[in-house]
Design a protein around this motif. Structure first.
Motif, PDB file in Angstrom:
ATOM      1  N   THR A  25    -134.492 -16.249 -18.781  1.00  0.00           N
ATOM      2  CA  THR A  25    -134.000 -16.512 -17.423  1.00  0.00           C
ATOM      3  C   THR A  25    -133.311 -15.287 -16.848  1.00  0.00           C
ATOM      4  OG1 THR A  25    -133.736 -18.866 -17.926  1.00  0.00           O
ATOM      5  CG2 THR A  25    -132.507 -17.997 -16.035  1.00  0.00           C
ATOM      6  N   GLY A  26    -132.409 -14.707 -17.610  1.00  0.00           N
ATOM      7  CA  GLY A  26    -131.721 -13.502 -17.144  1.00  0.00           C
ATOM      8  C   GLY A  26    -132.690 -12.374 -16.856  1.00  0.00           C
ATOM      9  N   ALA A  27    -133.642 -12.181 -17.758  1.00  0.00           N
ATOM     10  CA  ALA A  27    -134.625 -11.108 -17.582  1.00  0.00           C
ATOM     11  C   ALA A  27    -135.494 -11.344 -16.352  1.00  0.00           C
ATOM     12  CB  ALA A  27    -135.494 -10.981 -18.833  1.00  0.00           C
ATOM     13  N   GLU A  28    -135.911 -12.571 -16.129  1.00  0.00           N
ATOM     14  CA  GLU A  28    -136.784 -12.863 -14.988  1.00  0.00           C
ATOM     15  C   GLU A  28    -136.026 -12.740 -13.662  1.00  0.00           C
ATOM     16  OE1 GLU A  28    -140.344 -13.550 -13.034  1.00  0.00           O
ATOM     17  OE2 GLU A  28    -139.929 -12.939 -15.093  1.00  0.00           O
ATOM     18  N   ILE A  29    -134.778 -13.144 -13.644  1.00  0.00           N
ATOM     19  CA  ILE A  29    -133.966 -12.962 -12.435  1.00  0.00           C
ATOM     20  C   ILE A  29    -133.873 -11.478 -12.105  1.00  0.00           C
ATOM     21  CG2 ILE A  29    -131.574 -13.104 -11.573  1.00  0.00           C
ATOM     22  CD1 ILE A  29    -131.451 -15.900 -12.932  1.00  0.00           C
ATOM     23  N   ALA A  30    -133.628 -10.665 -13.112  1.00  0.00           N
ATOM     24  CA  ALA A  30    -133.537  -9.215 -12.902  1.00  0.00           C
ATOM     25  C   ALA A  30    -134.879  -8.630 -12.473  1.00  0.00           C
ATOM     26  CB  ALA A  30    -133.050  -8.533 -14.180  1.00  0.00           C
ATOM     27  N   ALA A  48    -126.612 -14.823 -23.928  1.00  0.00           N
ATOM     28  CA  ALA A  48    -128.038 -14.477 -23.946  1.00  0.00           C
ATOM     29  C   ALA A  48    -128.549 -14.234 -22.530  1.00  0.00           C
ATOM     30  CB  ALA A  48    -128.834 -15.593 -24.629  1.00  0.00           C
ATOM     31  N   LEU A  49    -128.072 -15.018 -21.588  1.00  0.00           N
ATOM     32  CA  LEU A  49    -128.464 -14.896 -20.187  1.00  0.00           C
ATOM     33  C   LEU A  49    -128.138 -13.512 -19.635  1.00  0.00           C
ATOM     34  CD1 LEU A  49    -129.295 -16.494 -17.504  1.00  0.00           C
ATOM     35  CD2 LEU A  49    -126.828 -16.856 -17.237  1.00  0.00           C
ATOM     36  N   VAL A  50    -126.885 -13.083 -19.818  1.00  0.00           N
ATOM     37  CA  VAL A  50    -126.489 -11.791 -19.271  1.00  0.00           C
ATOM     38  C   VAL A  50    -127.143 -10.639 -20.026  1.00  0.00           C
ATOM     39  CG1 VAL A  50    -124.360 -12.637 -18.235  1.00  0.00           C
ATOM     40  CG2 VAL A  50    -124.297 -11.744 -20.573  1.00  0.00           C
ATOM     41  N   ASP A  51    -127.335 -10.805 -21.327  1.00  0.00           N
ATOM     42  CA  ASP A  51    -128.032  -9.770 -22.100  1.00  0.00           C
ATOM     43  C   ASP A  51    -129.465  -9.625 -21.606  1.00  0.00           C
ATOM     44  OD1 ASP A  51    -125.775  -9.293 -23.615  1.00  0.00           O
ATOM     45  OD2 ASP A  51    -126.477 -10.434 -25.366  1.00  0.00           O
ATOM     46  N   GLY A  52    -130.119 -10.751 -21.314  1.00  0.00           N
ATOM     47  CA  GLY A  52    -131.484 -10.715 -20.796  1.00  0.00           C
ATOM     48  C   GLY A  52    -131.562 -10.008 -19.459  1.00  0.00           C
ATOM     49  N   ALA A  53    -130.607 -10.295 -18.581  1.00  0.00           N
ATOM     50  CA  ALA A  53    -130.592  -9.655 -17.265  1.00  0.00           C
ATOM     51  C   ALA A  53    -130.406  -8.149 -17.396  1.00  0.00           C
ATOM     52  CB  ALA A  53    -129.494 -10.254 -16.388  1.00  0.00           C
ATOM     53  N   ARG A  54    -129.447  -7.744 -18.216  1.00  0.00           N
ATOM     54  CA  ARG A  54    -129.189  -6.309 -18.369  1.00  0.00           C
ATOM     55  C   ARG A  54    -130.343  -5.592 -19.061  1.00  0.00           C
ATOM     56  NH1 ARG A  54    -123.682  -7.989 -18.524  1.00  0.00           N
ATOM     57  NH2 ARG A  54    -123.723  -8.344 -20.755  1.00  0.00           N
ATOM     58  N   SER A  55    -131.012  -6.264 -20.000  1.00  0.00           N
ATOM     59  CA  SER A  55    -132.138  -5.631 -20.690  1.00  0.00           C
ATOM     60  C   SER A  55    -133.285  -5.337 -19.724  1.00  0.00           C
ATOM     61  CB  SER A  55    -132.635  -6.505 -21.843  1.00  0.00           C
ATOM     62  OG  SER A  55    -133.319  -7.639 -21.355  1.00  0.00           O
ATOM     63  N   ALA A  56    -133.333  -6.083 -18.613  1.00  0.00           N
ATOM     64  CA  ALA A  56    -134.375  -5.876 -17.600  1.00  0.00           C
ATOM     65  C   ALA A  56    -133.840  -5.070 -16.415  1.00  0.00           C
ATOM     66  CB  ALA A  56    -134.923  -7.225 -17.130  1.00  0.00           C
ATOM     67  N   GLY A  57    -132.679  -4.450 -16.570  1.00  0.00           N
ATOM     68  CA  GLY A  57    -132.126  -3.599 -15.518  1.00  0.00           C
ATOM     69  C   GLY A  57    -131.392  -4.320 -14.423  1.00  0.00           C
ATOM     70  N   GLY A  58    -131.010  -5.587 -14.650  1.00  0.00           N
ATOM     71  CA  GLY A  58    -130.370  -6.382 -13.612  1.00  0.00           C
ATOM     72  C   GLY A  58    -128.881  -6.164 -13.494  1.00  0.00           C
ATOM     73  N   ARG A  59    -128.366  -6.522 -12.326  1.00  0.00           N
ATOM     74  CA  ARG A  59    -126.932  -6.466 -12.045  1.00  0.00           C
ATOM     75  C   ARG A  59    -126.339  -7.831 -12.377  1.00  0.00           C
ATOM     76  NH1 ARG A  59    -123.086  -7.358  -8.049  1.00  0.00           N
ATOM     77  NH2 ARG A  59    -121.520  -5.689  -7.907  1.00  0.00           N
ATOM     78  N   THR A  60    -125.147  -7.819 -13.009  1.00  0.00           N
ATOM     79  CA  THR A  60    -124.495  -9.074 -13.390  1.00  0.00           C
ATOM     80  C   THR A  60    -123.089  -9.150 -12.827  1.00  0.00           C
ATOM     81  OG1 THR A  60    -123.661  -8.153 -15.471  1.00  0.00           O
ATOM     82  CG2 THR A  60    -125.810  -9.258 -15.547  1.00  0.00           C
ATOM     83  N   ILE A  61    -122.743 -10.354 -12.375  1.00  0.00           N
ATOM     84  CA  ILE A  61    -121.396 -10.671 -11.929  1.00  0.00           C
ATOM     85  C   ILE A  61    -120.921 -11.838 -12.779  1.00  0.00           C
ATOM     86  CG2 ILE A  61    -119.953 -11.493 -10.025  1.00  0.00           C
ATOM     87  CD1 ILE A  61    -122.086 -10.358  -8.095  1.00  0.00           C
TER      88      ILE A  61
END
Length: 181
Positions: A25-30, A48-61
């Protein structure tokens, strides 16, 4: 793009499949170019969500109450970490910082967040899209109960229809994106 808030479990004792769903989910959002807004934790599905986002270059709040920071479960790697004074104020900030809401499997905290954002939508305090991801029928008993609540006029059909349902992550994100204004 949008800021998508994801509600999910922070338990450290979950099956790997739920952690994998959160990572995806995090990766796909990113990958879709959105910012991820989370509960600010670094454990369980939330971690896991935030790790997935960051692994795909996403910004997290991350938005987390001080009490959880004190327990050392804060996502200190967040691009922006907002520390609130309570769980109640955390939900207010999450709603303010988000354009849409996605609910993954979770427990009481997840349901509390879902119902807060849904209730405020039924009161027309916001018009932000909300999607419940019913992976493997996780939420099917709850959805059936909600349909019964609606059928007995405790919830207006218009209020029920504010929350959308999807069986898969791609379908959920497509539905959210189609409703973003």
């Amino acid at each position: 793009m949008a800021a998508i808030c994801v509600f999910c479990a922070s338990s450290r004792t979950l099956d790997q499949r739920w952690l994998d769903l959160a990572t995806a989910t995090g990766a796909e959002i990113a990958r879709r170019g959105h910012t991820l807004v989370s509960g600010g934790g670094c454990v369980g599905m939330m971690g896991a969500l935030v790790d997935g986002a960051r692994s795909a270059g996403g910004r997290t709040i991350g938005v987390i109450p001080q009490a959880l920071v004190d327990l050392e479960v804060a996502d200190l790697a967040s691009d922006e970490l907002v520390v609130t004074d309570s769980m109640a104020s955390r939900k207010v900030v999450m709603i303010e910082k988000s354009d849409a809401f996605l609910t993954l499997p979770g427990g009481l905290g997840t349901l509390d967040e879902l119902f807060e954002v849904w209730t405020t939508a039924t009161l027309a305090l916001h018009r932000k899209p909300m999607v419940l991801v019913d992976t493997d029928g996780f939420y099917s008993p709850l959805v059936e109960w909600l349909r019964n609540v609606t059928a007995q006029n405790f919830l207006k059909p218009g209020g029920f229809n504010l929350l959308q349902f999807a069986d898969t992550l791609p379908a959920a994100l497509d539905l959210l994106e189609s409703r973003l204004t």
